[in-house]
Scaffold this motif. Structure first.
Motif, PDB file in Angstrom:
ATOM      1  N   ALA A  39      -4.292  -2.948   7.359  1.00  0.00           N
ATOM      2  CA  ALA A  39      -3.760  -4.128   6.659  1.00  0.00           C
ATOM      3  C   ALA A  39      -4.777  -4.663   5.666  1.00  0.00           C
ATOM      4  CB  ALA A  39      -3.386  -5.202   7.684  1.00  0.00           C
ATOM      5  N   PHE A  40      -6.084  -4.678   6.059  1.00  0.00           N
ATOM      6  CA  PHE A  40      -7.142  -5.166   5.167  1.00  0.00           C
ATOM      7  C   PHE A  40      -7.287  -4.262   3.938  1.00  0.00           C
ATOM      8  CE2 PHE A  40     -10.939  -7.252   3.930  1.00  0.00           C
ATOM      9  CZ  PHE A  40     -11.810  -6.275   3.497  1.00  0.00           C
ATOM     10  N   ALA A  41      -7.242  -2.934   4.171  1.00  0.00           N
ATOM     11  CA  ALA A  41      -7.372  -1.977   3.064  1.00  0.00           C
ATOM     12  C   ALA A  41      -6.224  -2.110   2.078  1.00  0.00           C
ATOM     13  CB  ALA A  41      -7.444  -0.557   3.613  1.00  0.00           C
ATOM     14  N   LEU A  42      -5.015  -2.302   2.573  1.00  0.00           N
ATOM     15  CA  LEU A  42      -3.842  -2.468   1.714  1.00  0.00           C
ATOM     16  C   LEU A  42      -3.952  -3.731   0.876  1.00  0.00           C
ATOM     17  CD1 LEU A  42      -1.060  -1.389   0.905  1.00  0.00           C
ATOM     18  CD2 LEU A  42      -0.076  -2.684   2.831  1.00  0.00           C
ATOM     19  N   THR A  43      -4.453  -4.807   1.488  1.00  0.00           N
ATOM     20  CA  THR A  43      -4.620  -6.075   0.773  1.00  0.00           C
ATOM     21  C   THR A  43      -5.624  -5.932  -0.384  1.00  0.00           C
ATOM     22  OG1 THR A  43      -4.154  -7.293   2.805  1.00  0.00           O
ATOM     23  CG2 THR A  43      -5.218  -8.509   1.013  1.00  0.00           C
ATOM     24  N   VAL A  44      -6.739  -5.290  -0.093  1.00  0.00           N
ATOM     25  CA  VAL A  44      -7.758  -5.068  -1.143  1.00  0.00           C
ATOM     26  C   VAL A  44      -7.192  -4.237  -2.285  1.00  0.00           C
ATOM     27  CG1 VAL A  44      -9.960  -3.948  -1.637  1.00  0.00           C
ATOM     28  CG2 VAL A  44      -9.698  -5.326   0.443  1.00  0.00           C
ATOM     29  N   PHE A  45      -6.424  -3.186  -1.988  1.00  0.00           N
ATOM     30  CA  PHE A  45      -5.839  -2.322  -3.016  1.00  0.00           C
ATOM     31  C   PHE A  45      -4.905  -3.096  -3.927  1.00  0.00           C
ATOM     32  CE2 PHE A  45      -4.317   1.445  -4.950  1.00  0.00           C
ATOM     33  CZ  PHE A  45      -2.942   1.313  -5.087  1.00  0.00           C
ATOM     34  N   ILE A  46      -4.036  -3.960  -3.304  1.00  0.00           N
ATOM     35  CA  ILE A  46      -3.070  -4.748  -4.091  1.00  0.00           C
ATOM     36  C   ILE A  46      -3.792  -5.724  -5.006  1.00  0.00           C
ATOM     37  CG2 ILE A  46      -1.248  -6.479  -3.930  1.00  0.00           C
ATOM     38  CD1 ILE A  46      -0.359  -5.089  -1.311  1.00  0.00           C
ATOM     39  N   ILE A  47      -4.835  -6.375  -4.486  1.00  0.00           N
ATOM     40  CA  ILE A  47      -5.592  -7.330  -5.301  1.00  0.00           C
ATOM     41  C   ILE A  47      -6.281  -6.624  -6.475  1.00  0.00           C
ATOM     42  CG2 ILE A  47      -7.581  -8.901  -5.285  1.00  0.00           C
ATOM     43  CD1 ILE A  47      -6.857  -9.591  -2.382  1.00  0.00           C
ATOM     44  N   SER A  48      -6.862  -5.415  -6.235  1.00  0.00           N
ATOM     45  CA  SER A  48      -7.561  -4.664  -7.290  1.00  0.00           C
ATOM     46  C   SER A  48      -6.607  -4.265  -8.403  1.00  0.00           C
ATOM     47  CB  SER A  48      -8.211  -3.410  -6.695  1.00  0.00           C
ATOM     48  OG  SER A  48      -9.146  -3.763  -5.707  1.00  0.00           O
ATOM     49  N   VAL A  49      -5.440  -3.759  -8.036  1.00  0.00           N
ATOM     50  CA  VAL A  49      -4.451  -3.353  -9.051  1.00  0.00           C
ATOM     51  C   VAL A  49      -4.017  -4.539  -9.876  1.00  0.00           C
ATOM     52  CG1 VAL A  49      -2.116  -2.453  -9.370  1.00  0.00           C
ATOM     53  CG2 VAL A  49      -3.658  -1.362  -7.742  1.00  0.00           C
ATOM     54  N   SER A  50      -3.779  -5.672  -9.223  1.00  0.00           N
ATOM     55  CA  SER A  50      -3.350  -6.874  -9.945  1.00  0.00           C
ATOM     56  C   SER A  50      -4.427  -7.354 -10.908  1.00  0.00           C
ATOM     57  CB  SER A  50      -3.005  -7.983  -8.947  1.00  0.00           C
ATOM     58  OG  SER A  50      -1.957  -7.561  -8.098  1.00  0.00           O
ATOM     59  N   THR A  51      -5.677  -7.279 -10.493  1.00  0.00           N
ATOM     60  CA  THR A  51      -6.786  -7.720 -11.334  1.00  0.00           C
ATOM     61  C   THR A  51      -6.904  -6.860 -12.601  1.00  0.00           C
ATOM     62  OG1 THR A  51      -7.982  -8.490  -9.391  1.00  0.00           O
ATOM     63  CG2 THR A  51      -9.267  -8.144 -11.415  1.00  0.00           C
ATOM     64  N   ILE A  52      -6.847  -5.541 -12.430  1.00  0.00           N
ATOM     65  CA  ILE A  52      -6.935  -4.634 -13.588  1.00  0.00           C
ATOM     66  C   ILE A  52      -5.761  -4.841 -14.529  1.00  0.00           C
ATOM     67  CG2 ILE A  52      -6.827  -2.199 -14.267  1.00  0.00           C
ATOM     68  CD1 ILE A  52      -8.363  -1.542 -11.728  1.00  0.00           C
ATOM     69  N   LYS A  53      -4.568  -5.025 -13.932  1.00  0.00           N
ATOM     70  CA  LYS A  53      -3.369  -5.149 -14.747  1.00  0.00           C
ATOM     71  C   LYS A  53      -3.377  -6.390 -15.619  1.00  0.00           C
ATOM     72  CE  LYS A  53       1.667  -5.153 -14.378  1.00  0.00           C
ATOM     73  NZ  LYS A  53       2.824  -5.065 -13.459  1.00  0.00           N
ATOM     74  N   TYR A  54      -3.841  -7.526 -15.065  1.00  0.00           N
ATOM     75  CA  TYR A  54      -3.707  -8.790 -15.790  1.00  0.00           C
ATOM     76  C   TYR A  54      -5.000  -9.271 -16.445  1.00  0.00           C
ATOM     77  CZ  TYR A  54       0.796  -9.014 -13.445  1.00  0.00           C
ATOM     78  OH  TYR A  54       2.044  -8.738 -13.016  1.00  0.00           O
ATOM     79  N   THR A  55      -6.152  -8.833 -15.954  1.00  0.00           N
ATOM     80  CA  THR A  55      -7.393  -9.376 -16.523  1.00  0.00           C
ATOM     81  C   THR A  55      -8.374  -8.314 -16.982  1.00  0.00           C
ATOM     82  OG1 THR A  55      -8.468  -9.464 -14.357  1.00  0.00           O
ATOM     83  CG2 THR A  55      -7.209 -11.396 -15.022  1.00  0.00           C
ATOM     84  N   GLY A  56      -8.326  -7.109 -16.428  1.00  0.00           N
ATOM     85  CA  GLY A  56      -9.384  -6.138 -16.693  1.00  0.00           C
ATOM     86  C   GLY A  56      -9.032  -5.000 -17.613  1.00  0.00           C
ATOM     87  N   LEU A  57      -7.766  -4.893 -18.084  1.00  0.00           N
ATOM     88  CA  LEU A  57      -7.349  -3.765 -18.894  1.00  0.00           C
ATOM     89  C   LEU A  57      -8.101  -3.697 -20.206  1.00  0.00           C
ATOM     90  CD1 LEU A  57      -5.450  -1.395 -19.078  1.00  0.00           C
ATOM     91  CD2 LEU A  57      -3.726  -2.897 -20.109  1.00  0.00           C
ATOM     92  N   GLN A  58      -8.327  -4.831 -20.860  1.00  0.00           N
ATOM     93  CA  GLN A  58      -9.026  -4.867 -22.136  1.00  0.00           C
ATOM     94  C   GLN A  58     -10.443  -4.320 -22.000  1.00  0.00           C
ATOM     95  OE1 GLN A  58      -7.503  -5.878 -24.900  1.00  0.00           O
ATOM     96  NE2 GLN A  58      -9.260  -5.479 -26.221  1.00  0.00           N
TER      97      GLN A  58
END
Length: 386
Positions: A39-58
């Motif tokens: 459950a912890f690993a899944l949570t970290v993965f979801i947060i990382s994807v969201s971060t790259i998608k909305y703030t880190g792509l540039q």
């Protein structure tokens, strides 16, 4: 605990003894810990994807692009590709592709690099170079001040040792017929290949029967100091001049600009580029100047008279003897090579050089048979200066 025997293939009685053990139940605490970790690993993965998608792509794209630019900076600079002469003269370009490529030349007189002007010796030959050893001696010690190009019959393959100035200097060639446009095509092919070396400044057309009359230093100085290029271009009102003119050549080639001159020339880089880029006069000469109109005597002299009349000295640098008559000049053999023979060449007449009279009118001579090589090598140090 029980034991049983498994029957083997082909009715064999030997078996493999397999022990069965009662499995114990999986500990409940271990299952809980494993579930929490997933459950912890899944949570970290979801947060990382969201971060790259909305703030880190540039930032990610910028980083990749920067790496690509760095890779480009490691490539050779583009100028070197233009100023380095071809390492191999043989190529797969058609004549049209070659002439198009060779028609590029700088419009600015200054060069943004240290350029040492060279003489391009262009050998238009039937095959072998019987006087090669004489030319080898003439060019020895002057590497970097000359280039050599050989246009033989296409069936001939020049083979010279690795140390020879003629080694691998053959260009892609085609059949050249005397008096026809294929002869001018061969000359343009030589000019175009020589133009690919940006350091070539003076272009001299010679044959396998030509020899130099002075040492290299004298000839280099003569060409480099001259204000003109050396091509005969005179108006001959007789049957072998204007008598060969065809009215269909107008308006591009008017009879008032029709000229005649020797096939053997020396021209500078600007005139060489003018010749290879021509598409205006070429069709007229190809269609309307055929034997008894010998195109190699008229095409270049006429075209340059129209395009660059003030650039021509209106004389050739190659001495020939027409005194014996006939359609071809005299050919000299072994017995002709004497000091008196060369005195006739050197003291023949006066000519104009940079607005002044000079007795040094010719730098080359022809036609010398293969049998002249040995006496020429013997007499050259004393008479020719090399």
């Amino acid at each position: 605990m029980q034991a049983r025997v498994i029957q083997m293939e082909d009715g064999k009685e030997n078996g493999i003894l397999i022990r069965t053990v009662k499995s114990k139940a999986f500990p409940a605490k271990l299952l809980i810990i494993l579930g929490l970790f997933l459950a912890f690993a899944l949570t970290v993965f979801i947060i990382s994807v969201s971060t790259i998608k909305y703030t880190g792509l540039q930032s990610v794209v910028t980083t990749v692009t920067s790496g690509f630019v760095t890779c480009r900076e490691e490539e050779p600079n583009s100028l070197s590709k233009w100023i380095q002469p071809p390492g191999v003269l043989m190529h797969n370009m058609s004549d049209e592709e070659l002439l198009w490529r060779a028609s590029f030349w700088p419009r600015r007189k200054e060069y943004p690099f240290e350029r040492v002007p060279k003489i391009a010796f262009m050998f238009l030959t039937k095959g072998p170079l019987p006087l090669a050893l004489l030319w080898e001696r003439f060019l020895k010690g002057h590497k970097g001040l000359y280039s050599v190009y050989i246009h033989p019959h296409p069936s001939f393959s020049a083979k010279f040792p690795a140390g020879s100035v003629f080694h691998q200097r053959q260009i892609p060639s085609q059949v050249a017929e005397w008096g026809r446009m294929t002869m001018c095509d061969a000359e343009k092919r030589l000019l175009a290949n020589a133009l690919l070396d940006i350091s070539n400044e003076w272009f001299i057309l010679v044959s396998e029967s030509c020899i130099p009359l002075y040492n290299f230093t004298t000839i280099y100085s003569y060409l480099s100091r001259s204000k003109h290029s050396f091509m005969g271009a005179f108006d001959d009102p007789g049957p072998f001049g204007r008598g060969r003119y065809n009215d269909n050549m107008e308006p591009e080639v008017p009879i008032t600009k029709w000229r005649k001159g020797s096939q053997w020339f020396e021209i500078n880089r600007e005139l060489a580029a003018t010749i290879v880029r021509d598409t205006l006069y070429y069709p007229k000469f190809k269609e309307f100047c055929r034997p008894a109109c010998y195109v190699d005597e008229h095409y270049f002299p006429t075209m340059l008279t129209i395009e660059k009349p003030m650039a021509l000295a209106n004389r050739s640098l190659t001495w020939v003897d027409w005194s014996r008559g006939g359609p071809h000049p005299a050919t000299f053999g072994r017995s002709d090579i004497t000091e008196k023979f060369f005195e006739k060449i050197f003291d023949g007449k006066n000519c104009n050089y940079n607005g002044r009279n000079t007795s040094m009118c010719y730098l080359f001579a022809r036609k010398f048979a293969p049998s002249t090589l040995e006496p020429l090598l013997h007499i050259a140090p004393k008479i020719l200066g090399f």
